[in-house]
Design a protein around this motif. Sequence first.
Motif, PDB file in Angstrom:
ATOM      1  N   HIS A 154       0.843  -1.193  -0.090  1.00 62.40           N
ATOM      2  CA  HIS A 154       0.231  -0.022   0.302  1.00 62.40           C
ATOM      3  C   HIS A 154       0.679   0.979   0.165  1.00 62.40           C
ATOM      4  CE1 HIS A 154      -3.421  -2.582   1.604  1.00 62.40           C
ATOM      5  NE2 HIS A 154      -3.370  -2.656   0.593  1.00 62.40           N
TER       6      HIS A 154
ATOM      7  N   GLU B  21       3.915   1.504  -0.966  1.00 65.30           N
ATOM      8  CA  GLU B  21       4.166   1.978  -2.864  1.00 65.30           C
ATOM      9  C   GLU B  21       3.145   2.322  -3.244  1.00 65.30           C
ATOM     10  OE1 GLU B  21       6.749  -2.050  -3.526  1.00 65.30           O
ATOM     11  OE2 GLU B  21       7.932  -1.069  -2.154  1.00 65.30           O
ATOM     12  N   ALA B  22       1.910   1.449  -3.428  1.00 65.96           N
ATOM     13  CA  ALA B  22       1.084   2.114  -4.695  1.00 65.96           C
ATOM     14  C   ALA B  22       0.479   3.529  -4.011  1.00 65.96           C
ATOM     15  CB  ALA B  22      -0.309   1.114  -4.347  1.00 65.96           C
ATOM     16  N   SER B  23       1.176   4.122  -2.585  1.00 66.36           N
ATOM     17  CA  SER B  23       0.868   5.355  -2.656  1.00 66.36           C
ATOM     18  C   SER B  23       2.164   6.300  -3.785  1.00 66.36           C
ATOM     19  CB  SER B  23       1.030   5.761  -1.009  1.00 66.36           C
ATOM     20  OG  SER B  23       0.147   6.773  -0.997  1.00 66.36           O
ATOM     21  N   LEU B  24       3.374   6.094  -3.279  1.00 67.51           N
ATOM     22  CA  LEU B  24       4.747   6.466  -3.692  1.00 67.51           C
ATOM     23  C   LEU B  24       4.781   6.744  -5.396  1.00 67.51           C
ATOM     24  CD1 LEU B  24       7.111   5.632  -1.653  1.00 67.51           C
ATOM     25  CD2 LEU B  24       6.403   7.093  -0.987  1.00 67.51           C
ATOM     26  N   ALA B  25       4.055   5.180  -6.278  1.00 67.42           N
ATOM     27  CA  ALA B  25       3.616   5.130  -7.156  1.00 67.42           C
ATOM     28  C   ALA B  25       3.079   6.291  -7.827  1.00 67.42           C
ATOM     29  CB  ALA B  25       3.832   4.305  -7.617  1.00 67.42           C
ATOM     30  N   LEU B  26       1.937   6.927  -7.009  1.00 67.02           N
ATOM     31  CA  LEU B  26       1.294   7.499  -7.752  1.00 67.02           C
ATOM     32  C   LEU B  26       2.050   9.644  -7.923  1.00 67.02           C
ATOM     33  CD1 LEU B  26      -2.292   6.575  -6.345  1.00 67.02           C
ATOM     34  CD2 LEU B  26      -1.090   6.373  -8.868  1.00 67.02           C
ATOM     35  N   GLY B  27       3.243   9.412  -6.870  1.00 66.49           N
ATOM     36  CA  GLY B  27       4.035  10.664  -6.744  1.00 66.49           C
ATOM     37  C   GLY B  27       3.165  11.320  -5.205  1.00 66.49           C
ATOM     38  N   ALA B  28       2.862  10.648  -4.153  1.00 60.32           N
ATOM     39  CA  ALA B  28       2.636  10.931  -2.926  1.00 60.32           C
ATOM     40  C   ALA B  28       4.110  11.001  -2.037  1.00 60.32           C
ATOM     41  CB  ALA B  28       2.153  10.480  -2.838  1.00 60.32           C
ATOM     42  N   THR B  29       3.794  12.211  -1.301  1.00 63.38           N
ATOM     43  CA  THR B  29       5.496  12.749  -1.119  1.00 63.38           C
ATOM     44  C   THR B  29       4.873  11.576   0.542  1.00 63.38           C
ATOM     45  OG1 THR B  29       3.983  14.086   0.390  1.00 63.38           O
ATOM     46  CG2 THR B  29       5.389  15.264  -1.661  1.00 63.38           C
TER      47      THR B  29
ATOM     48  N   GLU C 131       2.272  12.571   2.189  1.00 66.09           N
ATOM     49  CA  GLU C 131       1.049  12.179   2.181  1.00 66.09           C
ATOM     50  C   GLU C 131       0.881  10.924   1.774  1.00 66.09           C
ATOM     51  OE1 GLU C 131       0.264  15.960  -1.546  1.00 66.09           O
ATOM     52  OE2 GLU C 131       1.602  13.702  -1.784  1.00 66.09           O
TER      53      GLU C 131
ATOM     54  N   GLN D 159      -2.641   8.679   3.454  1.00 67.56           N
ATOM     55  CA  GLN D 159      -2.906   8.201   2.564  1.00 67.56           C
ATOM     56  C   GLN D 159      -3.153   6.589   2.908  1.00 67.56           C
ATOM     57  OE1 GLN D 159      -2.062   8.560  -1.687  1.00 67.56           O
ATOM     58  NE2 GLN D 159      -3.333   8.900  -2.016  1.00 67.56           N
TER      59      GLN D 159
END
Lengths: 318, 259
Positions: free
Chosen positions: A198, A200-208, A211, A215
């Motif tokens: 989860h 990594e999913a968030s980071l891969a979307l461009g989350a800092t 974030e 998230q």
Amino acid sequence: MSTTTAVDPTKTSSLRSGRRFGDAIFSALSHSAGIVILLVLIGVTFFLFWGAKDALVADGSEVRGGAGLIAYIGPLIFGTLLSSIIALLIAVPLSIGIALFISHYAPRRLASGLGYVVDLLAAVPSIIFGLWGMQIAGSAVPSFEFLNEYLGFIPLFSGTVTTTGRTMLMIGIVLAIMILPIMTAVNREVFLQTPRLHEEASLALGATRWEMIRQTVIPFGKSGVVSGAMLGLGRALGETMAVAIILSASGGGYSWELLSANTPGTIAGDIALNFPESFGVERSTLFVSGLALFVVTFLVNMFARWIISRRSEFSGAN
Amino acid sequence: MSKRIDVKNLDIYYSDFLAVKDVSVTIEPRSVTALIGPSGCGKSTFLRSLNRMHEVIPGARVEGEVIIDGENLYGKGIDPVMVRRKVGMVFQKPNPFPTMSIKENVLAGVKLNNKRIGRTDADELVETSLRGANLWNEVKDRLDKPGSSLSGGQQQRLCIARTIAVKPEVVLMDEPCSALDPISTLAVEDLIAELKENYTIVIVTHNMQQAARCSDRTGFFNIEGTGKPGQLVEFNDTQTIFNTPSEKATEDYISGRFG
């Protein structure tokens, strides 16, 4: 296949076996452990009612305070809840912050060191916190006066500031520090459990990083944070020594003024202070307030569980 | 919207361990590039270096260049957060956010970095993204249900919808079908064929039929032995790789003689 499903009970089959010994023992052990906890709960309730029965049936003028049970216990419940809520308001954000720092921000070596320190703090007995709170109460007066002067328009900070510093706010702060380690430890554990997938999913979307935490880590850990807060709240509600040492309860009734000398006591503190010198119906009154504390803790816990279960569909458990 | 990727002399390290050695390759826009090879040969590591996701692992670093749109992803002052907005990623296991509804999942990336989106725009984006991921018809009546209520294949397409909702230029897929059943796999493969109209797609797969079916170009990674770094052995049109590979190792691998 329906014709072959009937089993002849007299025939010994290779698929049958006797009950396994280890299974039986383990099953018995866990069953009895489960039953013991229920028995303890029933026992405690019974004991409290037994001690409280004299005061429960007595006339209002005979109980402690001489004005009836509600007049005596009401302010104590109020004081207990108020001090615990202050403690939670301070400790929840702080413990989340510390836990996130340890789990997601600090370099690994610092993080494990900090983790140890937090766990150690959780083991410090409450009387130490009480002594410390009593020591610094006096020197906290200037900051209390500051709050009173500039934020006095908020009812919580209004009234006359006591010169001893032994106020409801002081209690709240000491309780907050006391419950901080256990809550931090719980929060850290649940934050570390966040599935890597989860994050990594968030980071891969461009989350800092923040974030990503907002998230995935916080939603995932939410129920754990509530459980940790309940553990802390339980400790704060029942805290005896720290409160008894610091607070000079003056039977202040339902006073919202956190900084004045006019403060209600807490149930646990009141019982600790008065139990040794009271007898008969007076002592029984203290049992009633103990019963009240028991019920309050129960209700608070049930409320918290209800909050958690409301969105269990979205909890990440499925 | 899709961009060419130029990789030049890329070495990828985990601390001191050289995981992938000296990869130079050009990935064409609007095409599907498949990366195949035995387990542990660095395909995923290489893929993750294309949007700096490998940096999530402490100690990971690279030497060399990855140039997208004239800019080196590893240049000075490049923000990995911005890189990942341009280069999206779909993972091996479907990973919708369990605490969010289907709709919130699609919008998860869009709402990052303090961006706000109006209600009608959001609804529109949810529909186009889900249509883009061939999922709209299956979920349009239950957008407020949790993403985890979907089947595995639907979840994976939801993740693809979530990725394309932020309008990336490149979509990386790390074995996107390995946790899916054949029917769901087919749905995702069809989707890949459609996505290549608009995006540059790089897909890591263990399934050679999949690489042959849905890619335009194929790269074969291999490793000489344990502890040795992975290398890109051969890179060519998929047809050529599968019919007339120039390296012995490639031929052995695709004909099933090892790996």
